[in-house]
Design a protein around this motif. Sequence first.
Motif, short mmCIF file in Angstrom:
data_model
loop_
_atom_site.label_atom_id
_atom_site.label_comp_id
_atom_site.label_asym_id
_atom_site.label_seq_id
_atom_site.Cartn_x
_atom_site.Cartn_y
_atom_site.Cartn_z
N GLU A 192 0.83 -1.26 0.04
CA GLU A 192 -0.10 -0.02 -0.04
C GLU A 192 0.83 1.41 -0.10
O GLU A 192 1.91 1.22 0.55
CB GLU A 192 -0.89 0.00 1.27
CG GLU A 192 -1.89 -1.14 1.17
CD GLU A 192 -2.84 -1.06 0.39
OE1 GLU A 192 -3.33 0.11 0.01
OE2 GLU A 192 -3.80 -2.17 -0.09
N SER A 193 0.49 2.28 -0.32
CA SER A 193 1.33 3.51 -0.81
C SER A 193 0.77 4.49 0.36
O SER A 193 -0.42 4.04 0.82
CB SER A 193 1.27 4.16 -2.09
OG SER A 193 -0.11 4.44 -2.34
N PHE A 194 1.52 5.56 0.57
CA PHE A 194 1.18 6.57 1.50
C PHE A 194 1.06 6.24 2.84
O PHE A 194 0.20 6.50 3.48
CB PHE A 194 0.13 7.50 0.78
CG PHE A 194 0.42 7.86 -0.67
CD1 PHE A 194 1.27 8.72 -0.93
CD2 PHE A 194 -0.52 7.35 -1.61
CE1 PHE A 194 1.39 9.13 -2.28
CE2 PHE A 194 -0.40 7.78 -2.89
CZ PHE A 194 0.77 8.61 -3.27
N HIS A 195 2.03 5.87 3.22
CA HIS A 195 1.95 5.40 4.83
C HIS A 195 2.31 6.76 5.65
O HIS A 195 2.90 7.57 5.36
CB HIS A 195 2.91 4.48 5.34
CG HIS A 195 2.55 2.86 4.80
ND1 HIS A 195 2.56 1.99 5.53
CD2 HIS A 195 2.17 2.63 3.63
CE1 HIS A 195 2.49 0.86 5.17
NE2 HIS A 195 2.36 1.35 3.62
N GLY A 196 1.42 7.19 6.85
CA GLY A 196 1.68 8.21 7.49
C GLY A 196 2.56 7.95 8.60
O GLY A 196 3.32 6.92 8.80
N GLU A 197 3.16 9.18 9.13
CA GLU A 197 4.13 9.42 10.20
C GLU A 197 3.59 9.99 11.45
O GLU A 197 4.47 10.35 12.23
CB GLU A 197 5.35 9.91 9.49
CG GLU A 197 6.04 8.95 8.52
CD GLU A 197 7.31 9.40 7.75
OE1 GLU A 197 7.61 10.77 8.06
OE2 GLU A 197 7.93 8.91 7.14
N VAL A 198 2.36 10.32 11.53
CA VAL A 198 1.89 10.95 12.67
C VAL A 198 1.85 10.21 13.87
O VAL A 198 2.24 10.53 14.84
CB VAL A 198 0.47 11.59 12.36
CG1 VAL A 198 -0.08 12.29 13.46
CG2 VAL A 198 0.61 12.43 11.07
N GLY A 199 1.22 8.90 13.54
CA GLY A 199 1.11 8.08 14.54
C GLY A 199 2.32 7.19 14.80
O GLY A 199 3.29 7.10 13.92
N PRO A 200 2.63 6.27 15.97
CA PRO A 200 3.83 5.62 15.96
C PRO A 200 3.56 4.27 14.76
O PRO A 200 2.46 3.86 14.53
CB PRO A 200 3.69 4.77 17.14
CG PRO A 200 2.20 5.02 17.72
CD PRO A 200 1.80 6.45 16.97
N PRO A 201 4.63 3.82 14.32
CA PRO A 201 4.84 2.41 13.34
C PRO A 201 4.03 1.29 14.15
O PRO A 201 3.96 1.08 15.20
CB PRO A 201 6.48 2.34 13.38
CG PRO A 201 6.91 3.44 13.82
CD PRO A 201 6.08 4.15 14.73
N MET A 202 3.54 0.43 13.23
CA MET A 202 2.82 -0.72 13.86
C MET A 202 3.70 -1.79 13.75
O MET A 202 3.13 -2.62 14.48
CB MET A 202 1.43 -0.85 12.79
CG MET A 202 0.67 0.21 12.66
SD MET A 202 -0.38 0.14 14.53
CE MET A 202 0.29 1.72 15.42
N ASP A 203 4.55 -1.81 13.31
CA ASP A 203 5.68 -2.87 13.43
C ASP A 203 5.80 -3.17 14.87
O ASP A 203 6.26 -2.22 15.63
CB ASP A 203 7.05 -2.62 12.60
CG ASP A 203 6.93 -2.21 11.37
OD1 ASP A 203 5.79 -2.38 10.82
OD2 ASP A 203 7.79 -1.63 10.74
N GLY A 204 5.77 -4.55 15.27
CA GLY A 204 5.85 -4.72 16.57
C GLY A 204 4.75 -4.62 17.70
O GLY A 204 5.15 -4.50 18.80
#
Length: 151
Positions: A73-85
């Motif tokens: 998917e394109s255009f991941h945001g950076e406002v919230g924390p990453p979902m990895d882990g």
Amino acid sequence: MKHALGGAIAVTLITSVATAEEIKPTAVSFVDGTVEQSLTGQPGDPVEGRKVFANRKQGNCLACHMNADLAEESFHGEVGPPMDGVADRWTKAELRGIVTNSKMMFEGTIMPAFYVDSGYERPLDDFAGQSILTAQQVEDVVAYLQTLTFE
């Protein structure tokens, strides 16, 4: 005919029981931002939760969160924390609380409350009195988030 009618009654009863167990948005019980009890009494489906997470017209989670599991998917945001882990950082009850109404966990957050049906302003009257996600969609997203571990 008798078997068809009996099957229809059984499906109706099962549906009624499942619906009866759903917790309404105004009845969700938060304890320090967490929600221990399932909103539906049914397990979440991580495959469906992944779809809701990625859907720009439902969860729209990618608008604010980067998620390596959805790299296609394109255009991941950076406002919230990453979902990895994320499943390594939060319990199931904490994740349910965050998705249901993150404002109960994080004072001042801009993350929307996904399972409330009052106490907010909606830009479109058609959506007044409705939650963004259904109770089952919340459970599905939580089930999906629980798959996001560091390995």
